[in-house]
Design a protein around this motif. Structure first.
Motif, PDB file in Angstrom:
ATOM      1  N   TYR B  33     -42.467  41.780 -40.263  1.00 14.09           N
ATOM      2  CA  TYR B  33     -41.817  42.842 -39.508  1.00 14.09           C
ATOM      3  C   TYR B  33     -41.015  43.757 -40.424  1.00 14.09           C
ATOM      4  O   TYR B  33     -41.041  44.979 -40.288  1.00 14.09           O
ATOM      5  CB  TYR B  33     -40.906  42.214 -38.445  1.00 14.09           C
ATOM      6  CG  TYR B  33     -40.059  43.213 -37.711  1.00 14.09           C
ATOM      7  CD1 TYR B  33     -40.577  43.962 -36.669  1.00 14.09           C
ATOM      8  CD2 TYR B  33     -38.730  43.414 -38.079  1.00 14.09           C
ATOM      9  CE1 TYR B  33     -39.801  44.890 -35.999  1.00 14.09           C
ATOM     10  CE2 TYR B  33     -37.943  44.343 -37.424  1.00 14.09           C
ATOM     11  CZ  TYR B  33     -38.481  45.075 -36.380  1.00 14.09           C
ATOM     12  OH  TYR B  33     -37.709  45.995 -35.729  1.00 14.09           O
ATOM     13  N   LYS B  37     -41.537  47.654 -41.144  1.00 13.42           N
ATOM     14  CA  LYS B  37     -40.463  48.575 -40.802  1.00 13.42           C
ATOM     15  C   LYS B  37     -40.207  49.554 -41.946  1.00 13.42           C
ATOM     16  O   LYS B  37     -39.840  50.706 -41.733  1.00 13.42           O
ATOM     17  CB  LYS B  37     -39.198  47.765 -40.508  1.00 13.42           C
ATOM     18  CG  LYS B  37     -38.170  48.451 -39.672  1.00 13.42           C
ATOM     19  CD  LYS B  37     -36.951  47.541 -39.448  1.00 13.42           C
ATOM     20  CE  LYS B  37     -36.414  46.990 -40.751  1.00 13.42           C
ATOM     21  NZ  LYS B  37     -35.208  46.156 -40.589  1.00 13.42           N
ATOM     22  N   LEU B  97     -50.379  43.384 -36.987  1.00 10.02           N
ATOM     23  CA  LEU B  97     -49.035  43.794 -36.599  1.00 10.02           C
ATOM     24  C   LEU B  97     -48.886  44.348 -35.190  1.00 10.02           C
ATOM     25  O   LEU B  97     -47.882  44.046 -34.527  1.00 10.02           O
ATOM     26  CB  LEU B  97     -48.452  44.746 -37.642  1.00 10.02           C
ATOM     27  CG  LEU B  97     -47.679  43.971 -38.711  1.00 10.02           C
ATOM     28  CD1 LEU B  97     -47.554  44.769 -39.995  1.00 10.02           C
ATOM     29  CD2 LEU B  97     -46.296  43.584 -38.202  1.00 10.02           C
ATOM     30  N   ASN B 101     -46.053  43.035 -32.846  1.00  7.83           N
ATOM     31  CA  ASN B 101     -45.066  43.946 -32.275  1.00  7.83           C
ATOM     32  C   ASN B 101     -45.057  43.894 -30.752  1.00  7.83           C
ATOM     33  O   ASN B 101     -44.000  44.017 -30.134  1.00  7.83           O
ATOM     34  CB  ASN B 101     -45.325  45.366 -32.764  1.00  7.83           C
ATOM     35  CG  ASN B 101     -44.886  45.545 -34.201  1.00  7.83           C
ATOM     36  OD1 ASN B 101     -43.965  44.871 -34.665  1.00  7.83           O
ATOM     37  ND2 ASN B 101     -45.552  46.442 -34.918  1.00  7.83           N
ATOM     38  N   ILE B 104     -42.991  40.966 -29.987  1.00 10.93           N
ATOM     39  CA  ILE B 104     -41.577  41.241 -30.220  1.00 10.93           C
ATOM     40  C   ILE B 104     -41.020  42.111 -29.095  1.00 10.93           C
ATOM     41  O   ILE B 104     -39.927  41.864 -28.577  1.00 10.93           O
ATOM     42  CB  ILE B 104     -41.369  41.924 -31.590  1.00 10.93           C
ATOM     43  CG1 ILE B 104     -41.761  40.963 -32.724  1.00 10.93           C
ATOM     44  CG2 ILE B 104     -39.919  42.361 -31.761  1.00 10.93           C
ATOM     45  CD1 ILE B 104     -41.747  41.595 -34.107  1.00 10.93           C
TER      46      ILE B 104
END
Lengths: 127, 127
Positions: B33, B37, B97, B101, B104
């Motif tokens: 992550y 980012k 990802l 995500n 998340i």
DNA sequence: AGCAATAGTTACATTTTAGTAAGTATCTGA
DNA sequence: TCAGATACTTACTAAAATGTAACTATTGCT
């Protein structure tokens, strides 16, 4: 039953550390997946054990309790003899499962190349 | 560096046990992550440490090596002094990802009610 | 009387994972 | 000469997760 593990004081609101970390143990994903696979009908403790033959009785109990604690499963006790306890997924679990299944599908699609890379890395690190 | 953990002989092809289990440790998701980012630019070891202040040097190394092993990150060493080592996500990581995500985001949306349930469960189990 | 069945709990042992602190290497600049 | 920077590795320790085996309860069945 104290699975507070990664509830860090520094990042008390981090969704990874607080929510996902608890699903990231040896059995939780597998149990959720198995309950889901069984369809909408609730499933008994013993049956779950049959589906995941290498889980110990203790870890199945612990895992189910943690999932219940976070509201992913419900536990219904029928006062019969021998006892009957049924586990079912909650709406919360059903809203999460598509994401988990997407992850599982990805893992399945990418398994072979990943395994290849993993094996090749041994040689690389010995260089 | 032997993180074979849940590679069970019984289910050698299970994507949960083989692929996801390795992402399910204390730091892997967080490191992925964080790399993501930072954007597409590679990021140095030290900078990663700054972003995740409570990770130990050892665990950052171990986590990055495992991610490299499974082909999620690349490691580029620049022979300078002091040394410079840059980590970058691979295409494989970029394809994974969005799923992570999504997880998340789900966790963030559901964090408060889950935390509530978790706390309420204490009382329930003492009944 | 004694066993089977289910769904646990408990104490204990082992394994796995993570953390700590010190050491390594190399060059730069004060 | 010696601290400082970076990116580690290593040995050791501590903590957490998991496994094992025995034990609990209740009733029906033989």
């Amino acid at each position: 039953m104290d699975r507070t593990t990664i509830e860090d004081a520094i990042f008390p609101d981090c969704p990874i550390r607080n929510i996902l970390a608890r699903l990231c143990d040896k059995w939780s994903l597998l149990v959720l997946y198995t309950l889901n696979k069984a369809g909408k009908e609730p499933i008994r403790f013993k049956e779950l054990q049959r589906e995941i033959p290498d889980i110990s009785q203790k870890m199945l109990t612990v895992t189910l309790r943690t999932l219940e604690e976070d509201g992913y499963v419900t536990r219904t006790i029928y006062p019969e003899v021998p006892p009957r306890v049924e586990y079912a997924l909650t709406e919360r679990a059903y809203s999460l499962l598509p994401r988990i299944n997407a992850l599982i599908a990805w893992a399945l699609e990418n398994r072979d190349p990943i395994m290849k890379d993993r094996k090749a890395f041994i040689g690389k690190s010995r260089n």
